[in-house]
Design an enzyme around this catalytic site. Structure first.
Site, mmCIF file in Angstrom:
data_model
loop_
_atom_site.group_PDB
_atom_site.id
_atom_site.type_symbol
_atom_site.label_atom_id
_atom_site.label_comp_id
_atom_site.label_asym_id
_atom_site.label_seq_id
_atom_site.Cartn_x
_atom_site.Cartn_y
_atom_site.Cartn_z
ATOM 1 C CB CYS A 1 -6.362 6.278 -6.085
ATOM 2 S SG CYS A 1 -6.394 6.463 -7.878
ATOM 3 C CG LEU A 2 -12.085 3.682 -7.454
ATOM 4 C CD1 LEU A 2 -12.851 4.660 -8.325
ATOM 5 C CD2 LEU A 2 -12.080 2.291 -8.088
ATOM 6 C CG HIS B 1 -1.230 6.060 -5.999
ATOM 7 N ND1 HIS B 1 -1.729 4.800 -5.728
ATOM 8 C CD2 HIS B 1 -1.984 6.557 -6.998
ATOM 9 C CE1 HIS B 1 -2.740 4.538 -6.538
ATOM 10 N NE2 HIS B 1 -2.906 5.586 -7.323
ATOM 11 N N GLY C 1 -11.207 2.960 -13.855
ATOM 12 C CA GLY C 1 -12.554 3.219 -14.361
ATOM 13 C C GLY C 1 -13.237 4.436 -13.768
ATOM 14 C CG ASN D 1 -2.772 5.816 -12.397
ATOM 15 O OD1 ASN D 1 -3.299 6.297 -13.393
ATOM 16 N ND2 ASN D 1 -2.692 4.513 -12.207
ATOM 17 C CD GLN E 1 -11.402 9.046 -8.384
ATOM 18 O OE1 GLN E 1 -11.938 8.043 -8.875
ATOM 19 N NE2 GLN E 1 -10.333 9.617 -8.926
ATOM 20 N N GLY F 1 -8.033 1.991 -7.814
ATOM 21 C CA GLY F 1 -8.630 1.138 -8.836
ATOM 22 C C GLY F 1 -8.916 1.915 -10.098
ATOM 23 C CD GLU G 1 0.795 3.543 -3.405
ATOM 24 O OE1 GLU G 1 0.747 3.465 -4.640
ATOM 25 O OE2 GLU G 1 0.079 4.341 -2.753
#
Length: 419
Positions: free
Chosen positions: A301-302, A385, A274, A343, A305, A272, A387
């Site tokens: 990813c997010l 990522h 932000g 990303n 985190q 995600g 995938e």
């Protein structure tokens, strides 16, 4: 003979019919601008939606997959600069979308491209990139020196900017400068609400084949996985389904009690956009409860985190972030190096994690943390990522690792599963 006849015809033509003199050289008019927060203006030619949009400018080093990049919800609030010059040459289609909502609302604010977009040359193409960008509400600019812009980001970090497209070349440059200078930094921004699912839904689509398209697996026969949608990518869900999971996607604000009521065999924490600390205000308490219940958990990813924050760690803003499909990452549990897709603009600080969190993956570009696993609970996560298949499938084993963890069913077996 033909030359002689042509000469006689020209000689006999009246002066009034002589070929006109070529027009003086006319400098092309800029129909798009990228206005950086420091007042720098880059001129180019507009494509996609007209008007203006703002966001943080990042660069992506991938040579392919521009449609997936421009529909990845993790790019919400950002303007993507493509370092590869030839973007759009394979057109666009209705299959290579990554945002769960197929409607034009993936969150990407703009696209910065070096070369003019050519006509599509792929048998899969159904529309030109220009028309596709316009339909999705994305402002684009071509003719930009993307190498210089990338060097600027590398040296000074990701700037805020306004990207503007006006077909007649009319811009209020002072107003655009003021708008860019007033933009809030990415730190502190929770960008998940616009891209998360609005309602709970089931997912059964599997991966794509040249002759078959996307597959579909029957529901009710696999491991029950609840995927918390912070801006999930479709191919993550496809690979979970392909690995034998019955996937239920839930909104980002779903409570731990609601998730546990579904009796999941495992929980997936999605990617995600932000600042993870901002999203963590409501996401971290939920993740902590799920970890306390010792439900097998996998984050990307997010999601990675947020898991780090749930363990008491902290995240930091990166100067230029990691965006591209050629990043080397080492899996410390196997010693293997994977070529992965990245990303992200924030990273987990491994020094802030407790002893029960073991670092499993690191970036070979800068040594930043790219994965962790817990020694006291059945949970792990990665920053990259798996995938996205740039390697092409170097990291697909992570989905099987998650499945094995769910099948093992007991936290004390995690190390055997990871080995």
């Amino acid at each position: 003979m033909l030359q002689d006849e042509g000469a006689r015809a020209r000689a006999a033509r009246p002066a009034s019919q002589s070929a006109p003199h070529p027009a003086p050289w006319a400098e092309p008019v800029a129909t798009a601008l990228l206005v950086l927060a420091d007042g720098t203006i880059l001129e180019g030619f507009g494509i996609g939606r007209t008007g203006a949009a703002d966001g943080e400018v990042c660069f992506n080093t991938a040579m392919t997959g521009y449609q997936e990049i421009l529909t990845d919800p993790s790019y919400a609030g950002q303007i993507v600069t493509f370092t590869f010059p030839h973007i759009g040459n394979t057109g666009t289609n209705d299959e290579d979308l990554e945002s769960l909502d197929a409607a034009p609302a993936s969150g990407v604010r703009g696209a910065v491209i070096a070369s003019a977009v050519t006509n599509p040359s792929s048998w899969r193409s159904s529309s030109h990139l220009d028309a596709w960008l316009e339909a999705r509400g994305i402002v684009g600019i071509t003719g930009v020196d993307t190498r210089a812009l990338t060097a600027l980001i590398r040296d000074h970090g990701m700037p805020n900017a306004v990207i503007a497209h006006s077909p007649d070349g009319t811009f209020d440059r002072d107003a655009l400068k003021a708008r860019a200078a007033a933009l809030a930094p990415m730190e502190g921004l929770d960008l998940v609400p616009p891209v998360t699912s609005r309602t709970q839904s089931a997912w059964s689509e599997t991966t794509w084949g040249v002759k078959t398209g996307y597959g579909n697996r029957p529901a009710g026969e696999g491991l029950r996985v609840v995927a918390i949608d912070y801006g999930v990518k479709r191919n993550i869900l496809r690979l979970l389904a392909e690995a034998g999971c019955d996937v239920t996607v839930v909104p980002a604000t779903t409570s731990a009690a609601e998730i546990m009521a579904m009796k999941p065999d495992g929980v997936f924490l999605s990617n995600g956009p932000g600042d993870p600390a901002a999203t963590g205000e409501y996401a971290v308490p939920v993740i902590r409860e799920l970890l306390a219940e010792k439900v097998p958990t996998f984050g990307i990813c997010l999601g990675h985190q947020l898991m780090g924050l749930a363990l008491g760690g902290r995240t930091v803003k990166m100067a230029q972030g990691h965006h591209g499909a050629n990043h080397p990452v080492k899996d410390k549990t196997t010693g293997k190096v994977e070529i992965v897709s990245m990303n992200h603009g924030f990273a987990v600080d491994p020094a802030s994690l407790p002893e029960t969190a073991v670092e499993t993956h690191i970036s070979l570009f800068d040594g930043s943390n790219c994965g962790l696993t817990l020694t006291d609970r059945p949970a792990f996560s990665v920053q990259h990522h798996p995938e996205a298949s740039p390697g092409p499938r170097d990291s697909h084993y992570l989905f099987e690792r998650f499945v094995a963890l769910m099948r093992a069913g007991k936290p004390e077996t995690i190390h055997a599963v990871l080995d």
